[in-house]
Design a protein around this motif. Structure first.
Motif, PDB file in Angstrom:
ATOM      1  N   VAL A 193      73.882  23.201  22.508  1.00  0.00           N
ATOM      2  CA  VAL A 193      73.134  23.424  21.156  1.00  0.00           C
ATOM      3  C   VAL A 193      74.286  23.778  20.088  1.00  0.00           C
ATOM      4  N   ILE A 194      75.298  24.696  20.566  1.00  0.00           N
ATOM      5  CA  ILE A 194      76.232  25.075  19.639  1.00  0.00           C
ATOM      6  C   ILE A 194      77.211  23.799  19.319  1.00  0.00           C
ATOM      7  N   ALA A 195      77.581  23.266  20.507  1.00  0.00           N
ATOM      8  CA  ALA A 195      78.393  22.103  20.225  1.00  0.00           C
ATOM      9  C   ALA A 195      77.656  20.981  19.319  1.00  0.00           C
ATOM     10  N   ILE A 196      76.253  20.652  19.715  1.00  0.00           N
ATOM     11  CA  ILE A 196      75.746  19.647  18.950  1.00  0.00           C
ATOM     12  C   ILE A 196      75.680  20.107  17.328  1.00  0.00           C
ATOM     13  N   LEU A 197      75.178  21.231  17.230  1.00  0.00           N
ATOM     14  CA  LEU A 197      75.215  21.995  15.653  1.00  0.00           C
ATOM     15  C   LEU A 197      76.594  21.613  15.126  1.00  0.00           C
ATOM     16  N   GLY A 198      77.607  22.202  15.872  1.00  0.00           N
ATOM     17  CA  GLY A 198      78.812  21.945  15.388  1.00  0.00           C
ATOM     18  C   GLY A 198      79.316  20.628  14.891  1.00  0.00           C
ATOM     19  N   VAL A 199      79.065  19.614  15.521  1.00  0.00           N
ATOM     20  CA  VAL A 199      79.236  18.184  15.370  1.00  0.00           C
ATOM     21  C   VAL A 199      78.324  17.943  14.044  1.00  0.00           C
ATOM     22  N   ILE A 200      76.960  18.539  14.045  1.00  0.00           N
ATOM     23  CA  ILE A 200      76.234  18.017  12.737  1.00  0.00           C
ATOM     24  C   ILE A 200      76.699  18.689  11.437  1.00  0.00           C
ATOM     25  N   ILE A 201      77.102  20.121  11.671  1.00  0.00           N
ATOM     26  CA  ILE A 201      77.842  20.614  10.306  1.00  0.00           C
ATOM     27  C   ILE A 201      78.990  20.194  10.090  1.00  0.00           C
ATOM     28  N   ALA A 202      79.762  19.505  10.983  1.00  0.00           N
ATOM     29  CA  ALA A 202      81.160  18.942  10.570  1.00  0.00           C
ATOM     30  C   ALA A 202      80.883  17.897   9.777  1.00  0.00           C
ATOM     31  N   CYS A 203      80.043  16.818  10.328  1.00  0.00           N
ATOM     32  CA  CYS A 203      79.408  15.587   9.730  1.00  0.00           C
ATOM     33  C   CYS A 203      79.141  15.765   8.181  1.00  0.00           C
ATOM     34  N   PHE A 204      78.431  16.587   8.016  1.00  0.00           N
ATOM     35  CA  PHE A 204      77.705  16.905   6.632  1.00  0.00           C
ATOM     36  C   PHE A 204      78.539  17.827   5.656  1.00  0.00           C
ATOM     37  N   VAL A 273      64.286  17.614  16.033  1.00  0.00           N
ATOM     38  CA  VAL A 273      65.163  17.922  14.906  1.00  0.00           C
ATOM     39  C   VAL A 273      66.425  17.827  15.234  1.00  0.00           C
ATOM     40  N   LEU A 274      66.921  18.515  16.357  1.00  0.00           N
ATOM     41  CA  LEU A 274      68.408  18.470  16.547  1.00  0.00           C
ATOM     42  C   LEU A 274      68.903  16.777  17.118  1.00  0.00           C
ATOM     43  N   TYR A 275      68.092  16.162  17.458  1.00  0.00           N
ATOM     44  CA  TYR A 275      68.427  14.833  17.896  1.00  0.00           C
ATOM     45  C   TYR A 275      68.667  13.857  16.446  1.00  0.00           C
ATOM     46  N   LEU A 276      67.616  14.164  15.597  1.00  0.00           N
ATOM     47  CA  LEU A 276      67.550  13.473  14.436  1.00  0.00           C
ATOM     48  C   LEU A 276      68.889  13.859  13.388  1.00  0.00           C
ATOM     49  N   LEU A 277      69.066  15.110  13.450  1.00  0.00           N
ATOM     50  CA  LEU A 277      70.236  15.491  12.588  1.00  0.00           C
ATOM     51  C   LEU A 277      71.701  15.070  13.101  1.00  0.00           C
ATOM     52  N   PHE A 278      71.500  14.933  14.540  1.00  0.00           N
ATOM     53  CA  PHE A 278      72.687  14.490  15.062  1.00  0.00           C
ATOM     54  C   PHE A 278      73.050  13.007  14.742  1.00  0.00           C
ATOM     55  N   ASN A 279      72.019  12.411  15.273  1.00  0.00           N
ATOM     56  CA  ASN A 279      72.351  10.865  14.565  1.00  0.00           C
ATOM     57  C   ASN A 279      72.310  10.391  12.987  1.00  0.00           C
ATOM     58  N   LEU A 280      71.782  11.353  12.337  1.00  0.00           N
ATOM     59  CA  LEU A 280      72.069  11.071  10.881  1.00  0.00           C
ATOM     60  C   LEU A 280      73.522  11.456  10.483  1.00  0.00           C
ATOM     61  N   GLY A 281      73.987  12.424  11.088  1.00  0.00           N
ATOM     62  CA  GLY A 281      75.230  13.088  10.750  1.00  0.00           C
ATOM     63  C   GLY A 281      76.414  12.022  11.377  1.00  0.00           C
ATOM     64  N   VAL A 282      76.331  11.409  12.574  1.00  0.00           N
ATOM     65  CA  VAL A 282      77.170  10.541  13.217  1.00  0.00           C
ATOM     66  C   VAL A 282      77.022   8.986  12.064  1.00  0.00           C
ATOM     67  N   MET A 283      76.028   8.711  11.823  1.00  0.00           N
ATOM     68  CA  MET A 283      75.877   7.475  10.747  1.00  0.00           C
ATOM     69  C   MET A 283      76.523   7.819   9.753  1.00  0.00           C
ATOM     70  N   ARG A 284      76.565   9.149   9.052  1.00  0.00           N
ATOM     71  CA  ARG A 284      77.157   9.468   7.804  1.00  0.00           C
ATOM     72  C   ARG A 284      78.607   9.246   8.000  1.00  0.00           C
ATOM     73  N   ILE A 285      79.347   9.268   8.988  1.00  0.00           N
ATOM     74  CA  ILE A 285      80.872   9.388   9.318  1.00  0.00           C
ATOM     75  C   ILE A 285      81.204   8.073   9.769  1.00  0.00           C
TER      76      ILE A 285
END
Length: 428
Positions: A193-204, A273-285
């Motif tokens: 979860v920390i790894a996924i949140l790290g990717v999300i935060i980094a993306c946004f 929520v975690l999955y949704l934010l992760f994919n939104l973050g990836v599509m942002r980059i």
């Protein structure tokens, strides 16, 4: 009325037959032959640890591919997938509240459909025992493959040996007790979860908005919206595989009539929520076409944000994610074999618990042997295809069982009732 009544094939110890209603009420008493040591927090760890495997790190590419590069449809698919699983979880929570025992879906089917129940229980149990549960060797093979990438790649034989070794180590650790196994799953869940949140935060926060805008426009080809959405949702549902896992440990969950529904709802909502934010973050980059073409889009995102050297870190996080998911499988699924054996639908030796640890040792060792076998004789893709095919049938029957029991036994104690009945079960 003790739980041991019902675990022995619909008859008491003196051979006296009992009715389906008595069978359900025996389980409804909440008594269990195993210790209820699984707290709410550890149960969330086991369930979340099993669901979040490697899929989230690359399934987004498939979802966008199936949606013809339509970002709006892809995001809608992640939302709908989460809602479908949430609805199914609420249905099984009602059944689990009525029958809070180890075995999960198997137990519900064998006590819901009257004369058809023995056949359903037999076919589901043997399918799971021979293919479904040992098929989790596919997860071990994914983990071994990712470990191989850290060392320049492994041959197929090396992957098979390493995957087998991972299965052996995790089985031994879980045989020491459900508490220890659940702690491992919970710790590894925090890592992933920390790894996924790290990717999300980094993306946004750190990344530039270099991806494509999210619109309901096809960018990679023509295709109707409804079929694209349907295929995309199927891919999303694969990322939620294991959503019913905690039901298998209903006999070990503390206060199951209250906690089962809470564990399932909290875990699935959080993961959605975690999955949704992760994919939104990836599509942002990353542009949509690049996401679809990528074999490991998470690796690509980290490379864009921090350079290729950071790829090793995310690879290790993915390995932890995969091993955590496998650990939860090895902890949870022997309970179904145990329940089958107690119902005389599997070999009697697997229906015994260790006096020291309270774990189903024989059932766990059987699953271990089958997992090692599958590591050497088949591929990841073959295992996934077979498992997905038959799982849907039994999940559908379990969800429909909510309606069946409401009609047959409307006065049964139901600590939890599906909101929006009967619309929710029918839609699911």
């Amino acid at each position: 009325m003790r739980n041991s009544w019902i675990q022995k094939g619909r008859e008491t110890n003196d051979g006296r037959k009992i009715s389906e209603r008595q069978s359900i009420e025996a389980l409804s008493s909440g008594e269990s032959e195993v210790k209820r040591t699984l707290s709410f927090g550890r149960a969330v760890g086991v369930m979340g640890g099993l669901i979040i495997g490697s899929g989230i790190f690359y399934t987004g590419s498939y979802v966008l591919d199936y949606s013809h590069g339509n970002a709006g449809v892809a995001i809608l698919a992640w939302i709908l997938g989460g809602l479908i699983v949430l609805g199914a979880a609420m249905c099984l929570s009602e059944l689990g509240g009525i029958m809070p025992a180890n075995g999960g879906t198997y137990v519900y089917l064998t006590r819901t459909y009257g004369k058809a129940s023995p056949l359903l229980g037999f076919t589901m149990g043997w399918s799971d025992a021979l293919i479904g549960i040992p098929g989790n060797a596919a997860i071990a093979m994914v983990g071994a493959t990712y470990i191989g990438t850290l060392f320049g790649g492994f041959s197929s034989l090396q992957i098979s040996f390493l995957a087998s070794g991972i299965c052996v180590v995790l089985t031994v650790l879980n045989l020491l007790g459900a508490k220890g196994g659940s702690i491992i799953s919970t710790v590894l869940l925090f890592v992933k979860v920390i790894a996924i949140l790290g990717v999300i935060i980094a993306c946004f926060v750190l990344g530039q908005n270099t991806g494509d805008p999210i619109t309901f426009t096809n960018t990679t080809g023509e295709g109707a919206v409804l079929p694209a959405l349907a295929c995309s949702v199927v891919a999303v549902l694969w990322c939620f595989d294991g959503w019913n896992s905690i039901c298998h440990m209903g006999g070990e969950l503390e206060n199951p009539k209250k906690n089962l529904s809470r564990v399932m709802v909290v875990t699935i909502v959080g993961i959605t929520v975690l999955y949704l934010l992760f994919n939104l973050g990836v599509m942002r980059i990353v542009p949509i076409e690049d996401i679809i073409a990528s074999e490991n889009v998470t690796y690509d995102v980290i490379g864009i944000l921090f350079g290729k050297g950071a790829a090793t870190v995310i690879t290790i996080a993915i390995i932890c994610s995969v091993i955590g998911s496998l650990n939860s499988c090895i902890l949870v699924y022997p309970r179904e074999i145990y329940a089958m054996s107690r119902d005389r639908r599997w070999f009697a030796a697997c229906g015994k618990l260790s006096k020291k640890s309270g774990q189903p040792v024989a059932a766990s060792l059987y699953i271990l042997a089958m997992m090692i076998f599958y590591c050497f004789v088949t591929s990841f893709q073959n295992l996934v295809n077979i498992i997905v095919l038959y799982n849907g049938i039994y999940f559908m029957l379990a969800v429909f069982g909510v309606i069946v029991l409401r009609k047959k036994y409307p006065d049964l104690e139901r600590p939890y009732k599906v909101p929006g009945y009967p619309v929710v079960p029918i839609l699911v």
